[in-house]
Each structure stands twice: as structure tokens, then as C-alpha cells.
Design a protein around this motif. Structure first.
Motif, short mmCIF file in Angstrom:
data_model
loop_
_atom_site.label_atom_id
_atom_site.label_comp_id
_atom_site.label_asym_id
_atom_site.label_seq_id
_atom_site.Cartn_x
_atom_site.Cartn_y
_atom_site.Cartn_z
N GLY A 89 0.81 -1.22 0.00
CA GLY A 89 0.00 0.00 0.00
C GLY A 89 0.84 1.26 0.00
O GLY A 89 0.54 2.23 -0.70
N ALA A 90 1.93 1.25 0.78
CA ALA A 90 2.79 2.43 0.86
C ALA A 90 3.51 2.70 -0.44
O ALA A 90 3.84 3.85 -0.75
CB ALA A 90 3.81 2.26 1.99
N SER A 91 3.74 1.66 -1.22
CA SER A 91 4.51 1.84 -2.45
C SER A 91 3.68 2.39 -3.60
O SER A 91 4.21 2.84 -4.59
CB SER A 91 5.14 0.50 -2.88
N ARG A 92 2.33 2.34 -3.46
CA ARG A 92 1.47 2.81 -4.56
C ARG A 92 0.34 3.67 -4.01
O ARG A 92 -0.85 3.41 -4.23
CB ARG A 92 0.90 1.62 -5.33
N ARG A 93 0.69 4.72 -3.29
CA ARG A 93 -0.32 5.55 -2.64
C ARG A 93 -1.27 6.21 -3.64
O ARG A 93 -2.43 6.46 -3.32
CB ARG A 93 0.35 6.64 -1.80
N LEU A 94 -0.80 6.49 -4.84
CA LEU A 94 -1.60 7.28 -5.77
C LEU A 94 -2.37 6.43 -6.78
O LEU A 94 -3.06 6.97 -7.64
CB LEU A 94 -0.69 8.27 -6.52
N SER A 95 -2.25 5.10 -6.70
CA SER A 95 -2.91 4.25 -7.67
C SER A 95 -3.34 2.95 -7.03
O SER A 95 -2.63 2.40 -6.20
CB SER A 95 -1.98 3.96 -8.85
N ARG A 96 -4.48 2.44 -7.46
CA ARG A 96 -4.93 1.13 -6.98
C ARG A 96 -4.33 0.01 -7.82
O ARG A 96 -4.46 -1.17 -7.47
CB ARG A 96 -6.46 1.05 -7.05
N ARG A 97 -3.67 0.35 -8.91
CA ARG A 97 -3.10 -0.66 -9.80
C ARG A 97 -1.87 -1.29 -9.16
O ARG A 97 -0.99 -0.59 -8.64
CB ARG A 97 -2.72 -0.02 -11.14
N VAL A 98 -1.81 -2.61 -9.18
CA VAL A 98 -0.68 -3.34 -8.61
C VAL A 98 0.34 -3.60 -9.71
O VAL A 98 -0.02 -4.12 -10.78
CB VAL A 98 -1.16 -4.67 -7.98
N PRO A 99 1.62 -3.26 -9.49
CA PRO A 99 2.65 -3.50 -10.51
C PRO A 99 2.73 -4.97 -10.90
O PRO A 99 2.47 -5.86 -10.09
CB PRO A 99 3.94 -3.03 -9.81
N GLU A 100 3.13 -5.22 -12.13
CA GLU A 100 3.14 -6.58 -12.67
C GLU A 100 3.96 -7.54 -11.82
O GLU A 100 3.55 -8.68 -11.60
CB GLU A 100 3.70 -6.56 -14.10
N ALA A 101 5.12 -7.11 -11.36
CA ALA A 101 5.99 -8.01 -10.61
C ALA A 101 5.30 -8.51 -9.35
O ALA A 101 5.47 -9.68 -8.96
CB ALA A 101 7.28 -7.30 -10.24
N PHE A 102 4.51 -7.68 -8.71
CA PHE A 102 3.83 -8.07 -7.48
C PHE A 102 2.55 -8.85 -7.78
O PHE A 102 2.18 -9.76 -7.05
CB PHE A 102 3.53 -6.84 -6.62
N PHE A 103 1.88 -8.49 -8.87
CA PHE A 103 0.65 -9.17 -9.27
C PHE A 103 0.92 -10.66 -9.43
O PHE A 103 0.19 -11.51 -8.91
CB PHE A 103 0.14 -8.56 -10.58
N GLY A 104 1.99 -10.98 -10.14
CA GLY A 104 2.33 -12.39 -10.35
C GLY A 104 2.69 -13.11 -9.07
O GLY A 104 2.38 -14.30 -8.91
N GLN A 105 3.31 -12.42 -8.14
CA GLN A 105 3.67 -13.05 -6.87
C GLN A 105 2.43 -13.34 -6.03
O GLN A 105 2.39 -14.33 -5.28
CB GLN A 105 4.65 -12.17 -6.11
N ILE A 106 1.41 -12.49 -6.12
CA ILE A 106 0.16 -12.75 -5.39
C ILE A 106 -0.52 -14.00 -5.94
O ILE A 106 -1.00 -14.85 -5.19
CB ILE A 106 -0.77 -11.52 -5.46
N VAL A 107 -0.54 -14.11 -7.27
CA VAL A 107 -1.10 -15.33 -7.88
C VAL A 107 -0.32 -16.55 -7.40
O VAL A 107 -0.90 -17.59 -7.07
CB VAL A 107 -1.07 -15.23 -9.41
N GLY A 108 1.00 -16.42 -7.31
CA GLY A 108 1.83 -17.52 -6.83
C GLY A 108 1.51 -17.90 -5.39
O GLY A 108 1.55 -19.09 -5.03
N LEU A 109 1.18 -16.92 -4.56
CA LEU A 109 0.81 -17.21 -3.18
C LEU A 109 -0.48 -18.04 -3.14
O LEU A 109 -0.58 -19.03 -2.39
CB LEU A 109 0.61 -15.91 -2.41
N PHE A 110 -1.48 -17.67 -3.94
CA PHE A 110 -2.71 -18.46 -3.98
C PHE A 110 -2.40 -19.90 -4.43
O PHE A 110 -2.99 -20.85 -3.91
CB PHE A 110 -3.71 -17.82 -4.95
N ARG A 111 -1.50 -20.04 -5.38
CA ARG A 111 -1.13 -21.38 -5.85
C ARG A 111 -0.52 -22.20 -4.72
O ARG A 111 -0.82 -23.39 -4.57
CB ARG A 111 -0.13 -21.25 -7.01
#
Length: 355
Positions: A101-123
Motif C-alpha cells: 500500500g505504501a509503495s502505490r499511494r496514488l494508484s490502486r493498480r498493482v505492478p506486474e511483478a507483485f501481481f504475479g507473486q500474489i497469484v503464486g501465493l494463492f497457488r
């Protein structure tokens, strides 16, 4: 001036650190009083914490000890805090970095590198079955647990928790306010009707609180998942719904996360996403309804803590409650949501009655 009482957890942190001057805290946090300090050998930084006294818990907790769960997850989930034993006390390693949250205060969009890691966590989580965590002590009795795959029974137990532990337990103090907002006892009947008929999916480990402040980005750009206290065993789609509800993704990322989650979990345990198109909206409806009951209590308590609340504070609080009521109107069966002025008047009456 009355001297400030030093808490037991602060005293313990001072003792374990060996040097009270290196202890940092208390850190911000609703549920716990937390202090951070480096180990005497300088190898790691750890957290020492205890639940705050006299706080309200709005979420059903499954495991007795977060630290015991984290020990069981070591080697199964890639990046979770390790547990360090100090004189018989299990302390979590403090993950240094910044929250997502602190790294993207101005946007709700999650950077690609983190998006993929979240999917990996669900896996990773969908691989962990209830049987694999059978040795981790649970809070609830066996008869109070839904059978594996009974998604309806799983969600019903969460509805019961909100009904009994948030609504009924606080009805003496907040009942008139709930009724003024149109969410009395009958709201639970309408909610049950809205969420009934979920498809069966095999149960797995759920984090159940995956929002931006529970993801830590370390200096290498790796995403760590913290605060597993609300973790449970249950319907995997519930974890996705909770994540989408809390993250507030832009519409295109929410859709993409849903589809990538389906591919990820089906690749590990076929059937884990069965019926998602039918059920995701129902579970999201439950999350929005849950927010109404918890936010009514939290918002009204926050106003009381300020003494005599200002008009500005009341207006902002009423606006927040109106938004959550609008979002939950369908699952709660609300034909009409009170206006902001009506909600403001209800809050004023409640505040005066509490005094």
C-alpha cells in the motif's frame, strides 16, 4: 502528571533484547501492541507483541497460535515470517521493507511483478489441505467445522459469527443504531437467502486478510505475506473474494486476477474454482454485508473517542456508512438506504445515548 504504565509486552521486549534502547515501538496496529528489536547476535530483527486488551474482534479466528501456524507453513509458503525461539518465546522475524500500500499511494493498480507473486501465493495455499495442518491447534471444536467441500456450511458459520459476535453481542449498545440504519435481525435472514446454494469446492488454507498492508515488499522486490492471525481452512473462493474486496483493484486487474486465480488453483487442485462464476458475486455480497456490521460499530466508537464529535467528523462518518450500506444493499435486501442527513442524525442520537 500520572506516570505512564509500562506494559508487560514492552517489559518483555526490553528483557529479550538485552538493551531497551534498541527497542522500537509500539508500532501502529489495531489488534496488537507490537515492538521490534534486533537479536543480541545481530542476525535478525524480530517482533514481540501481544493482543491489545478490550478490543472487539470482528473476524472468526481458526488457529490458536499464529506462530505455531507459521512454523507449519515453513517450506510450504515461500515468503512468510520465520519463527525465532528466544528463551522459550516464539518471536516472528520482522520483515524489513515497505507495504504494498505504501509503495502505490496514488494508484490502486498493482505492478506486474507483485501481481504475479500474489497469484503464486494463492497457488501455494491451495496445495495445503486441512489434513496437512491437522497438528496445528484449532480454536473451534470439530463439530463446529464444515465438512471438507461444504462451501455452504463454511459460509454459514461466518454468517453466524457476524450475527452472534458482532451484532447480538453489541446489540445492547448499538441495537438502536443498527435498526435506524435498516439492518436489524431480519437482515441476516435476507443475507442467508442471498448467499445460499454455493457449489462444493475442496478446502485448503486461506489467509483471509490479503490486503495491501499485509504484503511487504523487501529491498530485493520480493513480496512477503504477514499477519496470518485470521487464517483458516475453508472454501478457496472465499479467499479470492476477500482479497478482491480488500484490494479494490481497477476493474481490468480485478477481472484478470479472477481468471489467473482460476488457472492457478485448477492447475494444483482441480475443482478449486468450480462454480466461481455463480458463487463469487454471492461471497462478495457477504463481504460487503460484513463490512456494514463492523463499520457501524467501529465508526460510532471512533466518534465517541473524540469526546463531542464535530459536524465535520459526523458528516464524514455518515458518508462512510452510507457508502457501505449502498454497496451491501442487495445482499442485505435493503429497499432504501438512509440519506446522509438521516445517518448523521442516527449517529448523534447514538452518541448522546452512550453518554
Amino acid at each position: 502528571m500520572t506516570p505512564r504504565t509500562v506494559s508487560d509486552v514492552r517489559l518483555r521486549a526490553d528483557e529479550l533484547s538485552g538493551d531497551a534502547t534498541v527497542v522500537i515501538g509500539p508500532l501502529e496496529g489495531y489488534h496488537h501492541e507490537t515492538y521490534v528489536f534486533p537479536l543480541p547476535d545481530g542476525t535478525r530483527v524480530v517482533k514481540c507483541r501481544e493482543p491489545r486488551a478490550h478490543i472487539l474482534w470482528f473476524d472468526r479466528r481458526c488457529f490458536v497460535s499464529e506462530e505455531e501456524l507459521l512454523c507449519a507453513l515453513a517450506g510450504r509458503i515461500a515468503r512468510v515470517p520465520e519463527i525465532v525461539d528466544m528463551e522459550g518465546v516464539g518471536l516472528q522475524r520482522f520483515i524489513e521493507g515497505r507495504t504494498l500500500g505504501a509503495s502505490r499511494r496514488l494508484s490502486r493498480r498493482v505492478p506486474e511483478a507483485f501481481f504475479g507473486q500474489i497469484v503464486g501465493l494463492f497457488r501455494e495455499m491451495v496445495r495445503i489441505t486441512p489434513a496437512e495442518l491437522g497438528s496445528v491447534e484449532r480454536r473451534c471444536a470439530p463439530e463446529d467445522r464444515a465438512e471438507d467441500g461444504d462451501s455452504d456450511g463454511f459460509l454459514e458459520r461466518l454468517v453466524v459469527f457476524i450475527e452472534e459476535h458482532v451484532y447480538a453481542r453489541n446489540a445492547a449498545e448499538f441495537g438502536p443504531l443498527f435498526h435506524a440504519l435498516g439492518v436489524g435481525e431480519e437482515a441476516f435472514t435476507r443475507l442467508r437467502k442471498h448467499v445460499a446454494g454455493l457449489k462444493e469446492r475442496p478446502f485448503c488454507l486461506l489467509h483471509a486478510d490479503l490486503h495491501r498492508e499485509n504484503f511487504i515488499v523487501d529491498p530485493q522486490g520480493l513480496l512477503w505475506t504477514i499477519d496470518w492471525e485470521l487464517a483458516m481452512l475453508g472454501d478457496p473462493l472465499y479467499d479470492l473474494a476477500t482479497h478482491l474486496h480488500l484490494m479494490r483493484y481497477p476493474a481490468d486487474q480485478e477481472l484478470r486476477m479472477t481468471h489467473e486465480w482460476c488457472r492457478a488453483v485448477e492447475g494444483v487442485r482441480p475443482g478449486s474454482s468450480y462454480g466461481w462464476a455463480h458463487d463469487l458475486g454471492r461471497i462478495l455480497g457477504f463481504k460487503r454485508a460484513q463490512s456494514v456490521f463492523t463499520d457501524v460499530v467501529r465508526v460510532s466508537l471512533s466518534l465517541s473517542e473524540r469526546g463531542e464529535p464535530s459536524w465535520f467528523a459526523l458528516h464524514g462518518a455518515a458518508g462512510k456508512l452510507q457508502r457501505v450500506l449502498i454497496a451491501a444493499a442487495e445482499p442485505l435486501g435493503l429497499e432504501e438506504v438512509p440519506s446522509r442527513s438521516e445517518i448523521t442524525a442516527a449517529l448523534v442520537r447514538h452518541h448522546r445515548d452512550r453518554r
